[in-house]
Design a protein around this motif. Sequence first.
Motif, PDB file in Angstrom:
ATOM      1  N   ALA A 156       5.696  10.682   1.833  1.00 49.12           N
ATOM      2  CA  ALA A 156       5.155  11.878   1.195  1.00 49.12           C
ATOM      3  C   ALA A 156       5.120  13.051   2.164  1.00 49.12           C
ATOM      4  N   THR A 157       4.928  12.769   3.454  1.00 46.89           N
ATOM      5  CA  THR A 157       4.892  13.812   4.470  1.00 46.89           C
ATOM      6  C   THR A 157       5.765  13.409   5.646  1.00 46.89           C
ATOM      7  N   GLU A 158       6.161  14.363   6.452  1.00 44.04           N
ATOM      8  CA  GLU A 158       6.985  14.085   7.628  1.00 44.04           C
ATOM      9  C   GLU A 158       6.258  13.174   8.603  1.00 44.04           C
ATOM     10  N   THR A 159       4.943  13.339   8.694  1.00 44.08           N
ATOM     11  CA  THR A 159       4.158  12.494   9.599  1.00 44.08           C
ATOM     12  C   THR A 159       4.288  11.035   9.205  1.00 44.08           C
ATOM     13  N   ARG A 161       0.832  -1.202   0.000  1.00 45.96           N
ATOM     14  CA  ARG A 161       0.000   0.000   0.000  1.00 45.96           C
ATOM     15  C   ARG A 161       0.873   1.261   0.000  1.00 45.96           C
ATOM     16  N   TYR A 162       1.935   1.221   0.786  1.00 46.39           N
ATOM     17  CA  TYR A 162       2.887   2.347   0.832  1.00 46.39           C
ATOM     18  C   TYR A 162       3.516   2.578  -0.537  1.00 46.39           C
ATOM     19  N   SER A 201       3.540   5.422  -6.079  1.00 46.97           N
ATOM     20  CA  SER A 201       3.731   5.031  -7.487  1.00 46.97           C
ATOM     21  C   SER A 201       5.063   4.318  -7.676  1.00 46.97           C
ATOM     22  N   ALA A 202       5.381   3.428  -6.736  1.00 38.27           N
ATOM     23  CA  ALA A 202       6.667   2.721  -6.755  1.00 38.27           C
ATOM     24  C   ALA A 202       6.490   1.217  -6.933  1.00 38.27           C
ATOM     25  N   LEU A 203       5.389   0.806  -7.544  1.00 30.47           N
ATOM     26  CA  LEU A 203       5.200  -0.596  -7.914  1.00 30.47           C
ATOM     27  C   LEU A 203       5.133  -0.689  -9.431  1.00 30.47           C
TER      28      LEU A 203
END
Length: 358
Positions: A62-65, A44-45, A50-52
């Motif tokens: 994508a965010t610091e969180t 899912r990550y 878009s890395a699959l």
Amino acid sequence: MTPVGTEPELADRILGGWLGRIAGNMLGKPVEQGDLWTRERIDRYLRQASALPLTDYLPEPATETDGFELRPEWRQCVRGRIHGSCRDDDVDYAILGLDLLETHGFGFSTEQVGDLWLLRLPYLQTFTAERVAYRNLANGLKPPVTATYDNPYQEWIGALIRADVYGWTCPGLPHQAAALARRDAVLSHTGNGVYGAMWAAALISAAFTAPTVRQALDTALTVIPASSRLARTVRRVISLHETRLSWEETLDTATGETTGLGWIHTVPNAAVLTAGLLYGDGDFTRTIALTVRGGLDTDSNGATAGSVAGVLTGARAIPGQWKDPLEDTVRSAVFGFDCVSIDELADRTLRLAHTESR
């Protein structure tokens, strides 16, 4: 696949093993927490980024969180941020094994393994079974009691991750590699924990001469008891692959059959590793990507899969996106080895392999 016949060929395959171990470890490091980073969550990550299909190191959050969900080391291990390898026990133990063989030769004793730990390895850089064994050594206990006293981690993956150097230095000699790995492993492990180390060492050794991944896996199974749970699990994954099930279906089945063992236990991780190797089918990128996407102890499994795949292909055939960011540099907690050159480690391993072959 590069045949082993001349020194340049052997040197390339050994360097491939080192590069593969380090790259696979770095790939899996940000998501090394199998109870949180499940196979589904990892994909899912990757899908959100878009890395699959996965063809490079993990993307940064994508965010610091989101970053706090990854391991704290993620900033040193994601694509675009890597400048040499970050320190990790999966690489420290390969270096320590090299130092052991250089110091004591192939006739080393289990007691000498323990002595070298106390001399070269910081206590706080050990974990689970290794930390227990280290503490037992410091308290004056001797092997094999160091593996059994107050040690609930005896069949976890720690001994398996220490096995690579025995395969690299015994190319095409899987039984010798397994015997060396066993002598090391009994310092901290028993049962399937020891068998995992023997199996991994034999698998890497066999990768130097086996024409296929499957044949290397078959050879590796000959060094451990056929009735052991580890052997039965590896054979099960092989049989599922033979039925042409998908990678996902094979891992679903294996996961169901190893439930309850925990995400750092040797047996379920061997299932993930076996599946990654079989479905990767000798392709370096696909092998380490599938193995890490399989979850559980992602950095350890990625490291071992990378070692096997790197030996099979040789260093020259490893794509640049995996080896170039490493900048020929290894960070290590092993005393005297921090910032050592990967090429130097491979050269020293090659010299030992020649010693063993005589």
